[in-house]
Write an enzyme that holds these catalytic residues in place. Structure first.
Site, short mmCIF file in Angstrom:
data_model
loop_
_atom_site.label_atom_id
_atom_site.label_comp_id
_atom_site.label_asym_id
_atom_site.label_seq_id
_atom_site.Cartn_x
_atom_site.Cartn_y
_atom_site.Cartn_z
N LEU A 294 10.41 -20.60 -4.90
CA LEU A 294 9.44 -19.75 -4.26
C LEU A 294 7.90 -19.71 -5.12
CD1 LEU A 294 8.41 -17.17 -2.41
CD2 LEU A 294 9.47 -15.70 -4.28
N HIS B 1 2.67 3.33 -9.00
CA HIS B 1 2.53 1.99 -9.24
C HIS B 1 3.77 1.48 -10.02
CE1 HIS B 1 -1.50 2.59 -7.77
NE2 HIS B 1 -2.01 3.13 -8.74
N ASP C 213 0.89 -1.24 -0.05
CA ASP C 213 -0.02 0.15 -0.03
C ASP C 213 0.83 1.19 0.03
OD1 ASP C 213 -2.27 1.54 -0.04
OD2 ASP C 213 -2.64 1.30 2.05
C1 IPE Z 1 -5.48 -2.77 -0.32
O1 IPE Z 1 -5.01 -1.17 -0.51
C2 IPE Z 1 -5.44 -3.35 -1.62
C3 IPE Z 1 -4.17 -3.66 -2.07
C4 IPE Z 1 -3.03 -3.40 -1.68
C5 IPE Z 1 -4.31 -4.16 -3.44
P1 IPE Z 1 -6.19 -0.26 -0.64
O2 IPE Z 1 -5.32 1.05 -0.75
O3 IPE Z 1 -7.14 -0.31 -1.76
O4 IPE Z 1 -7.14 -0.20 0.52
P2 IPE Z 1 -7.80 0.71 1.47
O5 IPE Z 1 -8.84 1.22 0.43
O6 IPE Z 1 -6.92 2.04 1.66
O7 IPE Z 1 -8.50 -0.05 2.62
C1 IPE Z 2 -1.27 0.21 -3.56
O1 IPE Z 2 -1.07 1.63 -3.47
C2 IPE Z 2 -1.52 -0.40 -4.79
C3 IPE Z 2 -3.07 -0.54 -5.03
C4 IPE Z 2 -3.88 -0.67 -4.22
C5 IPE Z 2 -3.29 -1.02 -6.35
P1 IPE Z 2 -2.55 2.79 -3.67
O2 IPE Z 2 -2.72 2.98 -4.84
O3 IPE Z 2 -3.51 2.16 -2.61
O4 IPE Z 2 -1.70 3.91 -2.79
P2 IPE Z 2 -2.27 4.96 -1.84
O5 IPE Z 2 -2.96 4.10 -0.58
O6 IPE Z 2 -3.47 5.61 -2.44
O7 IPE Z 2 -1.20 6.03 -1.23
MG MG Z 3 -4.08 2.30 -0.95
#
Ligand code: IPE
Ligand code: IPE
Ligand code: MG
Length: 245
Positions: free
Chosen positions: A132, A38, A21
Site C-alpha cells: 500500500l 485527534h 472528520d
Molecule cells: C477537512 O475537515 C480537513 C481535514 C479533514 C483535514 P475540516 O473540519 O477542516 O473541514 P470544514 O472546515 O468543516 O469544512
Molecule cells: C478532523 O476533525 C481532523 C482535522 C481537521 C485536523 P476535526 O478537528 O475537524 O473535528 P470536528 O469537525 O471539529 O468535529
Molecule cells: Mg471538522
C-alpha cells in the site's frame, strides 16, 4: 455483519481517499478536549491502513490537515503538529513491517521544521515498500495545487518545453502533487458533513462519494469494508447508458 467477506477482491478500487472528520465533536461527546479526539483518530488511521493492506488497495489518501486548518487556535495547531511528529516516528517500523510506502501531498515546507524532517525521514525509510502507498495530505489545498500546476505549465510553455496545443487533462495530471497516482475511485467523508473542503477537486471528477455519520475516531476498517461493498454495488456509467457498459 462481516463486510470483508462480501468484497469482490478482484475489483477493489485502487485508490480510496478519506476526509477524516469529526475528531473534535467526538471528544466533546466524551467530555474531553479536542486533542483527545485527534489522539483517538490516530487509532482509526491505524485500523484503516491495516484494512487497506488486507484487501490490496494501492493508494490510500488521508486528508490530515488542510491549509484552512492553520486558522484554528494556535494551541490546537501546535498539538496536531506534535501528534503528527510522534505518530510518524512511532509508526515507521510498523509501516515497514507491513510493506507500506509513505507519501505526502500538500505544502510540506509550511509545516514546522521537525515535522517536515520526520516526514522526509519516514518517506525515505519506506520508499522501497511495494504494498500500500499511504498518502498523507498535509497543509493541503486543492485550489493551491491547481494554481501551482497552472504556474508550472505557464513556465514550461514560456520556456518552449511545452506547446499550448499539448495541454490535455492527462498532461495536467502530471503537474499535480498526485502525479504518480491514479484518481481515487472512491471518496469517503466521515462525521455526517456533506462537503469537499478543498480536497482533490480535480482528481475526484468521477469518484464515487460515500458519507458516513460516524465521527472519525469511531471509524474502523470494518467501516472501510462497508464503504467498499457499497461502492461495488454501484454502477459507474461515465456518461454512458447502462446498456453500453
Ligand atoms: C477537512 O475537515 C480537513 C481535514 C479533514 C483535514 P475540516 O473540519 O477542516 O473541514 P470544514 O472546515 O468543516 O469544512
Ligand atoms: C478532523 O476533525 C481532523 C482535522 C481537521 C485536523 P476535526 O478537528 O475537524 O473535528 P470536528 O469537525 O471539529 O468535529
Ligand atoms: Mg471538522
Amino acid at each position: 455483519m462481516d463486510y470483508k467477506s462480501q468484497i469482490n477482491i478482484s475489483e477493489v478500487p485502487s485508490h480510496v481517499a478519506i476526509i477524516m472528520d469529526g475528531n473534535g465533536r467526538w471528544a466533546k461527546k466524551h467530555g474531553k478536549p479536542r486533542i483527545f479526539g485527534h489522539k483517538n483518530g490516530v487509532l482509526s488511521v491505524r485500523s484503516v491502513v491495516e484494512g487497506a493492506g488486507e484487501i490490496g488497495l494501492k493508494y490510500l489518501t488521508l486528508y490530515a490537515f488542510s491549509t484552512e486548518n492553520w486558522k484554528r487556535p494556535k494551541v490546537e495547531v501546535a498539538a496536531l503538529m506534535q501528534l503528527l511528529v510522534a505518530t510518524i516516528s512511532n509508526e515507521v517500523s510498523a509501516l515497514n513491517k507491513n510493506n507500506v510506502r509513505l507519501l505526502t501531498i500538500g505544502d510540506l515546507k509550511s509545516l514546522p521544521g521537525n515535522c517536515e524532517k520526520e516526514l522526509q525521514k519516514a518517506m525515505e525509510k519506506t520508499k522501497n515498500n511495494t504494498g500500500l502507498s499511504l498518502v498523507l495530505a498535509l497543509s493541503y489545498s486543492s485550489k493551491s495545487e491547481i494554481i501551482n500546476a497552472v504556474k508550472s505549465i505557464s513556465k514550461d510553455v514560456s520556456e518552449d518545453k511545452l506547446k499550448v496545443e499539448e495541454i490535455s487533462d492527462k498532461v495536467f495530471d502530471t503537474y499535480l502533487d498526485t502525479n504518480l497516482m491514479n484518481d481515487p475511485e472512491l471518496l469517503i467523508r466521515t462525521s455526517g458533513e456533506y462537503r469537499l473542503s478543498n480536497f482533490l477537486l480535480w482528481q475526484i471528477a468521477y469518484a464515487e462519494l460515500y458519507f458516513s455519520d460516524k465521527f472519525w475516531p469511531d471509524f474502523t476498517k470494518e467501516d472501510l469494508f462497508e464503504a467498499i461493498v457499497d461502492y461495488q454495488n454501484r454502477e459507474r456509467r461515465f456518461g454512458m447508458t447502462s446498456e453500453q457498459l
